[in-house]
Design a protein around this motif. Structure first.
Motif, PDB file in Angstrom:
ATOM      1  N   ASP A 182       0.844  -1.189   0.000  1.00  0.00           N
ATOM      2  CA  ASP A 182       0.000   0.000   0.000  1.00  0.00           C
ATOM      3  C   ASP A 182       0.881   1.241   0.000  1.00  0.00           C
ATOM      4  O   ASP A 182       2.079   1.187   0.223  1.00  0.00           O
ATOM      5  N   PHE A 183       0.265   2.369  -0.293  1.00  0.00           N
ATOM      6  CA  PHE A 183       0.907   3.688  -0.332  1.00  0.00           C
ATOM      7  C   PHE A 183       2.156   3.700  -1.211  1.00  0.00           C
ATOM      8  O   PHE A 183       3.174   4.288  -0.877  1.00  0.00           O
ATOM      9  N   HIS A 184       2.038   3.026  -2.369  1.00  0.00           N
ATOM     10  CA  HIS A 184       3.008   3.086  -3.449  1.00  0.00           C
ATOM     11  C   HIS A 184       2.531   4.146  -4.447  1.00  0.00           C
ATOM     12  O   HIS A 184       1.623   4.914  -4.145  1.00  0.00           O
ATOM     13  N   SER A 185       3.130   4.182  -5.614  1.00  0.00           N
ATOM     14  CA  SER A 185       2.682   5.119  -6.650  1.00  0.00           C
ATOM     15  C   SER A 185       2.543   4.395  -7.978  1.00  0.00           C
ATOM     16  O   SER A 185       3.240   3.409  -8.246  1.00  0.00           O
ATOM     17  N   ALA A 186       1.610   4.877  -8.796  1.00  0.00           N
ATOM     18  CA  ALA A 186       1.410   4.377 -10.160  1.00  0.00           C
ATOM     19  C   ALA A 186       1.400   5.579 -11.094  1.00  0.00           C
ATOM     20  O   ALA A 186       0.664   6.543 -10.859  1.00  0.00           O
ATOM     21  N   TYR A 194       3.900   2.573 -14.339  1.00  0.00           N
ATOM     22  CA  TYR A 194       5.089   2.294 -13.539  1.00  0.00           C
ATOM     23  C   TYR A 194       4.721   2.331 -12.059  1.00  0.00           C
ATOM     24  O   TYR A 194       4.152   3.313 -11.570  1.00  0.00           O
ATOM     25  N   ILE A 195       5.067   1.250 -11.354  1.00  0.00           N
ATOM     26  CA  ILE A 195       4.793   1.125  -9.923  1.00  0.00           C
ATOM     27  C   ILE A 195       6.112   1.254  -9.163  1.00  0.00           C
ATOM     28  O   ILE A 195       7.097   0.571  -9.488  1.00  0.00           O
ATOM     29  N   PHE A 196       6.112   2.123  -8.147  1.00  0.00           N
ATOM     30  CA  PHE A 196       7.307   2.281  -7.328  1.00  0.00           C
ATOM     31  C   PHE A 196       6.924   2.376  -5.856  1.00  0.00           C
ATOM     32  O   PHE A 196       5.936   3.016  -5.497  1.00  0.00           O
ATOM     33  N   TYR A 217       8.562  -1.459 -11.277  1.00  0.00           N
ATOM     34  CA  TYR A 217       7.790  -2.420 -12.064  1.00  0.00           C
ATOM     35  C   TYR A 217       6.973  -1.666 -13.109  1.00  0.00           C
ATOM     36  O   TYR A 217       6.589  -0.509 -12.899  1.00  0.00           O
ATOM     37  N   VAL A 218       6.692  -2.345 -14.207  1.00  0.00           N
ATOM     38  CA  VAL A 218       5.922  -1.715 -15.273  1.00  0.00           C
ATOM     39  C   VAL A 218       4.879  -2.700 -15.800  1.00  0.00           C
ATOM     40  O   VAL A 218       5.159  -3.895 -15.981  1.00  0.00           O
ATOM     41  N   PHE A 219       3.669  -2.176 -16.001  1.00  0.00           N
ATOM     42  CA  PHE A 219       2.599  -2.956 -16.631  1.00  0.00           C
ATOM     43  C   PHE A 219       2.333  -2.362 -18.001  1.00  0.00           C
ATOM     44  O   PHE A 219       2.107  -1.152 -18.139  1.00  0.00           O
ATOM     45  N   ASN A 220       2.363  -3.224 -19.023  1.00  0.00           N
ATOM     46  CA  ASN A 220       2.115  -2.806 -20.397  1.00  0.00           C
ATOM     47  C   ASN A 220       0.707  -3.221 -20.797  1.00  0.00           C
ATOM     48  O   ASN A 220       0.429  -4.411 -20.951  1.00  0.00           O
ATOM     49  N   GLN A 224      -0.339  -6.769 -22.145  1.00  0.00           N
ATOM     50  CA  GLN A 224      -0.941  -7.360 -20.941  1.00  0.00           C
ATOM     51  C   GLN A 224       0.106  -8.149 -20.143  1.00  0.00           C
ATOM     52  O   GLN A 224      -0.097  -9.318 -19.793  1.00  0.00           O
ATOM     53  N   THR A 225       1.219  -7.480 -19.840  1.00  0.00           N
ATOM     54  CA  THR A 225       2.297  -8.140 -19.113  1.00  0.00           C
ATOM     55  C   THR A 225       2.864  -7.231 -18.028  1.00  0.00           C
ATOM     56  O   THR A 225       2.865  -5.997 -18.150  1.00  0.00           O
ATOM     57  N   TRP A 226       3.340  -7.874 -16.949  1.00  0.00           N
ATOM     58  CA  TRP A 226       4.078  -7.217 -15.874  1.00  0.00           C
ATOM     59  C   TRP A 226       5.570  -7.544 -16.023  1.00  0.00           C
ATOM     60  O   TRP A 226       5.933  -8.685 -16.282  1.00  0.00           O
ATOM     61  N   LEU A 227       6.428  -6.546 -15.786  1.00  0.00           N
ATOM     62  CA  LEU A 227       7.865  -6.761 -15.791  1.00  0.00           C
ATOM     63  C   LEU A 227       8.511  -5.964 -14.663  1.00  0.00           C
ATOM     64  O   LEU A 227       8.052  -4.870 -14.317  1.00  0.00           O
ATOM     65  N   GLN A 228       9.567  -6.511 -14.099  1.00  0.00           N
ATOM     66  CA  GLN A 228      10.416  -5.740 -13.194  1.00  0.00           C
ATOM     67  C   GLN A 228      11.500  -5.085 -14.039  1.00  0.00           C
ATOM     68  O   GLN A 228      12.164  -5.752 -14.835  1.00  0.00           O
ATOM     69  N   VAL A 229      11.660  -3.774 -13.878  1.00  0.00           N
ATOM     70  CA  VAL A 229      12.606  -3.021 -14.701  1.00  0.00           C
ATOM     71  C   VAL A 229      14.012  -3.179 -14.121  1.00  0.00           C
ATOM     72  O   VAL A 229      14.232  -2.948 -12.928  1.00  0.00           O
ATOM     73  N   ALA A 230      14.957  -3.558 -14.966  1.00  0.00           N
ATOM     74  CA  ALA A 230      16.359  -3.640 -14.545  1.00  0.00           C
ATOM     75  C   ALA A 230      16.962  -2.247 -14.637  1.00  0.00           C
ATOM     76  O   ALA A 230      17.320  -1.773 -15.721  1.00  0.00           O
TER      77      ALA A 230
END
Length: 395
Positions: A182-186, A194-196, A217-220, A224-230
């Protein structure tokens, strides 16, 4: 980037939500610890005119007004998005009656609220501390703390504005989904979410020992995919209750709190999706805002407006202003709810830089052409060298 202005005496709000349309910023709800949140009252709406840096508030409907039943109750931990010149508010909680999962619409032209009719069986459960952003014709909701289960969530829902229906995203086996939090950002950056940050835990999806993830993290929506950004570079420390915003194709993270290390932040970080690189921004101009959490940051043109939030203080301020203090026994923190407004200019003009210099040096400018006088008054009325109230700390 320059912090160019600081104005006091705005609405004292914490954990509020806001959106921008044209030159106006609309702030919805939130709390101040000097107020009573055990009663059901209509949510407050404060409006900032960014051209003159003046706040005003809208009147609340009384119980005889038909608007009373259409207006969301006062709350915090909710989200607000802008879609087709209207504001949509979802989620959040109050001390009574608790959390909410109705979707509300506010029309700034009429200043009227309405409850959005929805269909389907996948309506998200009531929660607060979730995130929301609009991509194309959908509002995406991620995470938060669910009231019914008393657990963090890692579900992704989206509301289709065209069909007025909620959908639950069906995760794939190879999805790299952010852990419940909770209390993340999108943030919508180039059509991706982008979720942080945010707060979660180490083992099970309920509050035990807090964990602060600093992965991105990013949702496209297209694939329709989730990825962790390197990512590389100066990665921000993990935090919650921060602000995230996009400008010129880049993601920015400001302030927030990490209770594992016991720190409030006032740093500004930039992420470039083309290079996957983080860097910490060293700003110029007036002194940075003091460390805080649960503030709002909105971009209008080439400026970012930051207001509200809460900051750590020492007991000396408590003795002077007891009505403004929130004591958090579990964390042994005393917090001061802010009423200030700061303006960050991403690309200040030469005129802005000249005004800033003249104001900082307190130079007599009566010889300036009259057409500049009103604009310059905004700088002279700003707290160029903001004096901290007794007891404020650097975090």
């Amino acid at each position: 980037m320059y912090w160019i202005q600081s104005i006091e005496n705005g609405p004292r709000r914490v954990n509020h939500a806001a959106g921008a349309l044209d030159n106006l910023i609309y702030s919805f709800g939130g709390y101040s610890n000097a107020e009573d949140y055990t009663q059901v009252t209509p949510i407050d709406v404060h409006i900032l005119n960014t051209c003159i840096l003046k706040w005003y508030s809208l009147p609340k409907p009384d119980k005889t007004d038909p608007q009373y039943k259409e207006t969301p109750f006062s709350r915090y931990g909710h989200t607000v998005v802008v879609y087709q010149q209207k504001f949509y508010l979802w989620g959040g909680r109050n001390d009574h009656p608790g959390t909410c999962n109705r979707l509300f619409c506010f029309d700034p032209r009429s200043c009227k609220w309405s409850i959005v009719p929805v269909t389907g069986s996948n309506i998200p459960s009531s929660r607060d501390g979730h995130s929301a952003c609009v991509i194309d014709d959908r509002m995406y909701i991620f995470g938060g703390f669910e009231d019914s289960s008393q657990q963090f969530s890692d579900d992704l829902y989206y509301f289709d504005f065209n069909q007025s229906i909620w959908h639950l995203y069906n995760r794939k086996l190879d999805d790299q989904i952010p852990q419940w939090r909770d209390f993340h950002s999108a943030t919508n950056l180039d059509g991706r979410m982008y979720i942080f940050g945010g707060r979660s835990d180490h083992i099970e999806p309920h509050i035990t020992d807090n964990l602060y993830d600093n992965q991105l993290y990013v949702f496209n929506p297209e694939s329709q995919t989730w990825l962790q950004v390197a990512t590389v570079g100066q990665v921000p420390p993990g935090r919650r209750s921060h602000s995230a915003f996009a400008y010129d194709g880049k993601l920015y993270i400001f302030a927030g709190y990490n209770d594992v290390v016991g720190l409030h932040f006032n740093d500004l970080h930039e992420f470039n999706p083309l290079t996957s690189m983080w860097r910490r921004i060293k700003t110029s101009g007036i002194p940075n805002p003091i460390p805080r959490r649960r503030q709002c940051c909105l971009v209008v043109d080439h400026r970012m407006y930051m207001f509200g939030g809460t900051s750590p203080v020492t007991a000396s301020l408590f003795l002077n202003n007891p009505e403004d203090i929130q004591d958090i026994p579990g964390n042994r923190l005393i917090l001061y709810d802010q009423s200030d407004l700061y303006v960050l200019d991403f690309a200040p003009s030469l005129k802005t830089l000249c005004f800033l210099f003249l104001a900082q040096q307190r130079i007599d400018v009566h010889h300036l052409p009259k057409r500049f006088h009103r604009e310059y008054q905004l700088f002279t009325q700003s707290s160029i060298n903001r004096a901290r109230p007794a007891g404020e700390t650097s975090g």
